[in-house]
Design a protein around this motif. Structure first.
Motif, PDB file in Angstrom:
ATOM      1  N   THR A  47       0.846  -1.208   0.003  1.00 39.74           N
ATOM      2  CA  THR A  47       0.130  -0.018  -0.065  1.00 39.74           C
ATOM      3  C   THR A  47       0.965   1.159   0.091  1.00 39.74           C
ATOM      4  O   THR A  47       1.516   1.463   1.260  1.00 39.74           O
ATOM      5  N   GLY A  48       0.919   2.000  -1.183  1.00 44.08           N
ATOM      6  CA  GLY A  48       1.899   2.906  -1.293  1.00 44.08           C
ATOM      7  C   GLY A  48       1.677   4.258  -0.231  1.00 44.08           C
ATOM      8  O   GLY A  48       0.344   4.349   0.262  1.00 44.08           O
ATOM      9  N   PHE A  49       2.444   5.172  -0.183  1.00 45.23           N
ATOM     10  CA  PHE A  49       1.976   6.170   0.533  1.00 45.23           C
ATOM     11  C   PHE A  49       0.921   7.094   0.255  1.00 45.23           C
ATOM     12  O   PHE A  49      -0.094   7.506   0.911  1.00 45.23           O
ATOM     13  N   ILE A  50       0.828   7.352  -1.048  1.00 47.45           N
ATOM     14  CA  ILE A  50      -0.192   8.235  -1.387  1.00 47.45           C
ATOM     15  C   ILE A  50      -1.493   7.578  -1.457  1.00 47.45           C
ATOM     16  O   ILE A  50      -2.587   8.138  -1.051  1.00 47.45           O
ATOM     17  N   ARG A  51      -1.663   6.244  -1.737  1.00 47.75           N
ATOM     18  CA  ARG A  51      -2.671   5.489  -1.586  1.00 47.75           C
ATOM     19  C   ARG A  51      -3.040   5.448  -0.190  1.00 47.75           C
ATOM     20  O   ARG A  51      -4.416   5.655   0.107  1.00 47.75           O
ATOM     21  N   ARG A  52      -2.302   5.271   0.839  1.00 43.80           N
ATOM     22  CA  ARG A  52      -2.645   5.434   2.184  1.00 43.80           C
ATOM     23  C   ARG A  52      -3.317   6.809   2.495  1.00 43.80           C
ATOM     24  O   ARG A  52      -4.105   6.645   3.277  1.00 43.80           O
ATOM     25  N   GLY A  90      -5.638  -0.655  11.811  1.00 44.04           N
ATOM     26  CA  GLY A  90      -4.617  -0.481  10.892  1.00 44.04           C
ATOM     27  C   GLY A  90      -3.187  -1.012  11.587  1.00 44.04           C
ATOM     28  O   GLY A  90      -3.390  -1.610  12.462  1.00 44.04           O
ATOM     29  N   THR A  91      -2.154  -0.507  10.845  1.00 44.39           N
ATOM     30  CA  THR A  91      -0.670  -0.866  11.143  1.00 44.39           C
ATOM     31  C   THR A  91      -0.521  -0.702  12.532  1.00 44.39           C
ATOM     32  O   THR A  91       0.286  -1.157  13.126  1.00 44.39           O
ATOM     33  N   THR A  92      -0.894   0.560  13.092  1.00 44.02           N
ATOM     34  CA  THR A  92      -0.703   0.981  14.631  1.00 44.02           C
ATOM     35  C   THR A  92      -1.421  -0.183  15.583  1.00 44.02           C
ATOM     36  O   THR A  92      -0.836  -0.077  16.691  1.00 44.02           O
ATOM     37  N   VAL A 134      -2.343  -4.653  12.567  1.00 46.76           N
ATOM     38  CA  VAL A 134      -3.080  -5.266  11.418  1.00 46.76           C
ATOM     39  C   VAL A 134      -2.094  -5.229  10.223  1.00 46.76           C
ATOM     40  O   VAL A 134      -1.241  -4.077  10.054  1.00 46.76           O
ATOM     41  N   LYS A 135      -1.771  -6.270   9.635  1.00 43.24           N
ATOM     42  CA  LYS A 135      -1.185  -6.283   8.378  1.00 43.24           C
ATOM     43  C   LYS A 135      -1.780  -6.939   7.366  1.00 43.24           C
ATOM     44  O   LYS A 135      -2.751  -7.666   7.434  1.00 43.24           O
ATOM     45  N   GLU A 136      -1.318  -6.773   5.959  1.00 44.68           N
ATOM     46  CA  GLU A 136      -1.898  -7.509   5.036  1.00 44.68           C
ATOM     47  C   GLU A 136      -1.898  -8.965   5.033  1.00 44.68           C
ATOM     48  O   GLU A 136      -0.718  -9.515   5.296  1.00 44.68           O
ATOM     49  N   GLY A 137      -2.807  -9.564   4.528  1.00 44.32           N
ATOM     50  CA  GLY A 137      -3.214 -11.052   4.636  1.00 44.32           C
ATOM     51  C   GLY A 137      -3.778 -11.598   5.795  1.00 44.32           C
ATOM     52  O   GLY A 137      -3.959 -12.808   5.846  1.00 44.32           O
ATOM     53  N   ALA A 164      -3.390  -2.302   4.381  1.00 44.32           N
ATOM     54  CA  ALA A 164      -3.293  -1.606   5.821  1.00 44.32           C
ATOM     55  C   ALA A 164      -2.877  -0.374   5.797  1.00 44.32           C
ATOM     56  O   ALA A 164      -1.773  -0.345   5.375  1.00 44.32           O
ATOM     57  N   SER A 165      -3.561   0.499   6.201  1.00 42.86           N
ATOM     58  CA  SER A 165      -3.149   1.850   6.434  1.00 42.86           C
ATOM     59  C   SER A 165      -2.721   2.083   8.030  1.00 42.86           C
ATOM     60  O   SER A 165      -2.924   1.108   8.471  1.00 42.86           O
ATOM     61  N   TRP A 166      -2.618   3.030   8.350  1.00 40.41           N
ATOM     62  CA  TRP A 166      -2.240   3.491   9.808  1.00 40.41           C
ATOM     63  C   TRP A 166      -3.499   3.070  10.780  1.00 40.41           C
ATOM     64  O   TRP A 166      -3.198   2.731  11.850  1.00 40.41           O
ATOM     65  N   ASN A 167      -4.544   3.597  10.413  1.00 38.94           N
ATOM     66  CA  ASN A 167      -5.738   3.468  11.293  1.00 38.94           C
ATOM     67  C   ASN A 167      -6.801   3.051  10.429  1.00 38.94           C
ATOM     68  O   ASN A 167      -7.898   2.757  10.987  1.00 38.94           O
ATOM     69  N   VAL A 168      -6.762   2.425   9.119  1.00 38.47           N
ATOM     70  CA  VAL A 168      -7.773   1.881   8.310  1.00 38.47           C
ATOM     71  C   VAL A 168      -7.164   0.706   7.651  1.00 38.47           C
ATOM     72  O   VAL A 168      -6.209   0.848   7.183  1.00 38.47           O
TER      73      VAL A 168
END
Lengths: 170, 275
Positions: free
Chosen positions: B34-39, B139-141, B144-147, B163-167
């Motif tokens: 998940t790229g930065f801009i997409r996040r 999210g990652t905080t 939570v991770k992808e998969g 997975a973004s930071w909070n979503v």
């Protein structure tokens, strides 16, 4: 300049509106892709830089919000914008029937392109969606496109001044 | 069109098309990140979606009440207002009770799973007729991770794809892109459960000779390492054996009613974290 400042915000709001309110309204059965009609409209009436930037940003946001492969809708929207642009230079496109048929064709082509990209690059079979999802979606968006064109024209007038475009009932 | 204009069109068209093709081909090669801009877009869009989704419920309630009361006598209106208010209160208690029951079920489930878990709220998602995904408020905080697998009390919902930071975005098991290694609980016949959108799922690659019946439970096999073994995925809805071919056609209904999701349990399934 103001246009380019507001474009990212306006585009995000449109995409969120499209994926929430319209999705709730149609209960997720048929996706009403306002953004696609806007891209076709931009191809017909906006200048190349404004329309191209709008198509790119709308496509990118749609990729982010729907969770599709990043770049899928960005590519499709930019391609549809330039196709509309080329067609607008060669065809009289003020007629209601032409707008409906052209928008239907673009929406259906978008569906087919999505299916083909998923099939060839990811091996995901989505062909069963053609008749059940993409065709009704393209028909709905095609039928509604003249009304949406009129609304977009009003917005354009609000932003730039002048008179709204008349769409001929032919 | 004049020549400079023509060249300008060609140049801009080429730049935008090449840029979009580069983004697309890069992401086709490297799926999963998940790229930065997409996040950033996801983090901005998620609260907007959440606000719209939650306020739409209120607006539709107000609209219904307005339609209902138009044309009634004043006294009648007062009485009905009182009823509505009391109903609202009862409804609020009922909602709290139901929420408590749902959370209790999730907690029971949580205790039976050998991995650390985190409870998430569903805050929005794409109900589009092609992509079947939802957004959750973890999210990652939260680790939570992808998969990572996502469950409801009745069974599997899907897995985290972004997975973004909070979503995070959850790919539902009915999405066309979803493939889960599965087995029929009774006969232990193995296959791959693939999403079919509105039709539910199909269980692929189950041999014709296997005994599969309508109503059999389909559970995760644990083979691919994404879903722990034995999680309920769905129930066999239809079995069809064609005259030719190695495999049978099995339609499966998801165990969870995916249109009524409110909370979910994310399994933080890193092997090192296993309890």
């Amino acid at each position: 300049m103001v246009y380019y400042l507001f474009l990212p915000v306006f585009s995000l709001l449109l995409i969120v509106f499209q994926t929430t309110v319209l999705d709730l309204f149609f209960m997720g059965k048929v996706g009403l892709e306002l953004s696609l009609v806007l891209v076709v409209y931009a191809g017909f009436y906006l200048n190349i830089i404004k329309g191209g930037a709008m198509s790119f940003i709308l496509g990118f946001y749609l990729d982010c919000v729907t969770g599709s492969i990043p770049g899928l809708f960005t590519f499709i929207y930019v391609a549809i914008f330039f196709l509309s642009r080329v067609v607008s230079l060669r065809v009289y496109m003020e007629g209601l029937t032409f707008i409906m048929v052209f928008t239907f064709t673009c929406a259906f082509s978008e569906g087919i392109a999505t299916i083909l990209i998923y099939e060839f690059f990811l091996g995901v079979d989505m062909f069963h969606n053609i008749l059940r999802v993409f065709l009704p979606q393209a028909l709905v968006i095609g039928v509604l496109s003249p009304a949406l064109f009129a609304i977009f024209s009003r917005f354009e007038v609000l932003l730039n001044g002048g008179e709204a475009r008349q769409i001929n009932r032919t | 069109m004049s020549s400079p204009g023509k060249y300008q069109t060609i140049i801009i068209a080429s730049i935008l098309l090449i840029a979009s093709i580069i983004i697309l081909s890069f992401n086709l090669k490297q799926l999963g990140g998940t790229g930065f801009i997409r996040r950033l877009v996801l983090e901005t869009a998620a609260p907007l979606e959440n606000i719209i989704n939650s306020s739409m419920g209120g607006i539709s309630g107000v609209w219904r009440r307005y339609i209902f009361f138009v044309g009634l006598e004043e006294e009648n209106r007062k009485l009905r207002g009182e009823i509505v208010s009391l109903r609202g209160e009862v409804n609020q208690y009922r909602e709290m009770y139901l929420e408590g029951m749902r959370l209790k079920k999730l907690l029971n489930l949580k205790e039976n799973i050998n991995y650390p878990t985190v409870i998430a709220e569903i805050i929005g998602g794409s109900r589009s007729s092609v992509f079947k995904m939802i957004l959750i408020n973890r999210g990652t905080t939260d680790g939570v991770k992808e998969g990572f697998p996502v469950l409801a009390s009745e069974g599997v919902i899907g897995r985290i794809v972004e997975a973004s930071w909070n979503v995070s975005r959850v790919l539902l098991l009915i999405d066309n892109n979803s493939n889960i290694d599965a087995l029929i609980q009774k006969s232990r016949a193995q296959g791959v459960l693939q999403g079919r959108g509105g039709e539910g799922c199909i269980l692929k690659y189950v041999q014709r000779s296997e005994d599969v019946r309508v109503g059999d439970n389909v559970v995760s096999s644990g083979l691919a390492g994404v879903f722990p073994k034995g999680l309920l995925l769905g129930v066999v809805k239809k079995v069809q054996k064609k005259k030719s071919g190695l495999f049978q056609e099995i339609l499966v209904s998801p165990a969870v009613d995916l249109s009524r999701l409110e909370e979910a349990l994310v399994i933080l399934s890193d092997k090192k974290d296993r309890r």
